[in-house]
Design an enzyme around this catalytic site. Sequence first.
Site, PDB file in Angstrom:
ATOM      1  CG  ASP A 286       3.930  -7.340   8.573  1.00  0.00           C
ATOM      2  OD1 ASP A 286       5.077  -7.768   8.291  1.00  0.00           O
ATOM      3  OD2 ASP A 286       2.889  -7.654   7.958  1.00  0.00           O
ATOM      4  CB  ILE A 287       3.340  -3.590   4.648  1.00  0.00           C
ATOM      5  CG1 ILE A 287       4.286  -2.415   4.954  1.00  0.00           C
ATOM      6  CG2 ILE A 287       2.384  -3.209   3.521  1.00  0.00           C
ATOM      7  CD1 ILE A 287       5.179  -2.020   3.797  1.00  0.00           C
ATOM      8  CD  GLU A 329       6.262  -8.405   4.716  1.00  0.00           C
ATOM      9  OE1 GLU A 329       5.471  -9.317   4.954  1.00  0.00           O
ATOM     10  OE2 GLU A 329       7.367  -8.597   4.140  1.00  0.00           O
TER      11      GLU A 329
END
Length: 415
Positions: A286-287, A329
Amino acid sequence: MHSEGSIYRRFVLSAGLVFLFCLIIIFAVVTATNRKLIYEQAKTEARALFHSIVITRKWNAVHGGVYVEKKAGMISNPYLDNPDITTRDGRVFTKKNPALMTREISAYAEREGLFRFHITSLNPLNPDNGPDAFETAALGLFEQGGKEFFRSEQQQGKTVFRYMAPLFVEQECLDCHARQGYRIGQVRGGISVTFGVKDIKKIQDTYTFIFIAFGGISILILLGIGLYFTKRLIRQIAEARHQIETLAIIDGLTGIFNRRHVLARFSQEFERAHRLKTELGCMMIDIDHFKGINDTYGHLVGDLILKETAGIINASIRTYDIVGRYGGEEFLVVLPDTNFENTLSLAERIRKNIAGGLHKKAGVPISDPVTVSIGISSLSADDLSANDLFLRADNSLYTAKRAGRNRVARSAAEH
């Protein structure tokens, strides 16, 4: 694709066979019509010859026969009473009645290869005028009121057309035939006309050959065109299918697998690992602070960050590893034949590659480092489905986020 190509080729072949069948029907109809026209032409010619000899005979009969000077070798008609006369100067003339004139005209025409007349009846005076099988059938028809009789026959290896029409008793005829008991208006026989149809057959055969050749060439051309366009169609359909399949499994923004396909592949790899007793690793990536990036720099920059992140992940894994955009994301990575230690090592490498270089990528208008949090898990004997492995990786991801982000976390079962 190969099966579909066979289907299309069978379709073209079937269409070609249908066309060939239609062409054969057309050919049969045209040939039958052509033969009928040739038959009609032959009948018209035969009628004309018949009527011409009938008129000539009538002229002869009206004048009571025609006398010609008797030359050397000329034989008088033995079926006439007193056929010869002698003039005062000593010349001998012999009578040519209609029947004899008909025979002699026929002999001249036959020597020229044109046609043949034959006068006949069921009760002829001259045995040479006896009817053959064709003429006997015609005379029987005339007795029943028939007007004409005709057909094609083979004679001495040649095709001939035969035509016959009746002769009716007229007043002039009684001079020769009264003793046979004929009455005026009665059918007393007929004249058959026979001539070759070689030229007509030659024309027919030529047209038939041209038609067959044209039909064959047309079929070959149409089949060739059909096969050419079929190949093009197969290629275009294959390209369109590839595009559709790509759209069905690829995330349009990042160019990696979409959520549905990556989960399907995950289930397949889980079944394979479970069946073969091999290792399987899983990552959820996950960003960090992605919403803030979108709010600060805009969604276009956010999309660029997503694409670059997917590119770095894809470049870090093996060709048979599987990566897909899970949503927003988040990214899911499936690692066949990979144990926990190698999964952890790869996750750290991906984290460092993104943190150390993504914001420096050409065209990324952001100066602050972009980081990711990663949760990992590996296959255990207690996992009943891919979902068990996925949930542990997903829980590990949230552990990494709670621990401050930009790090890799693993589940407590794998400590």
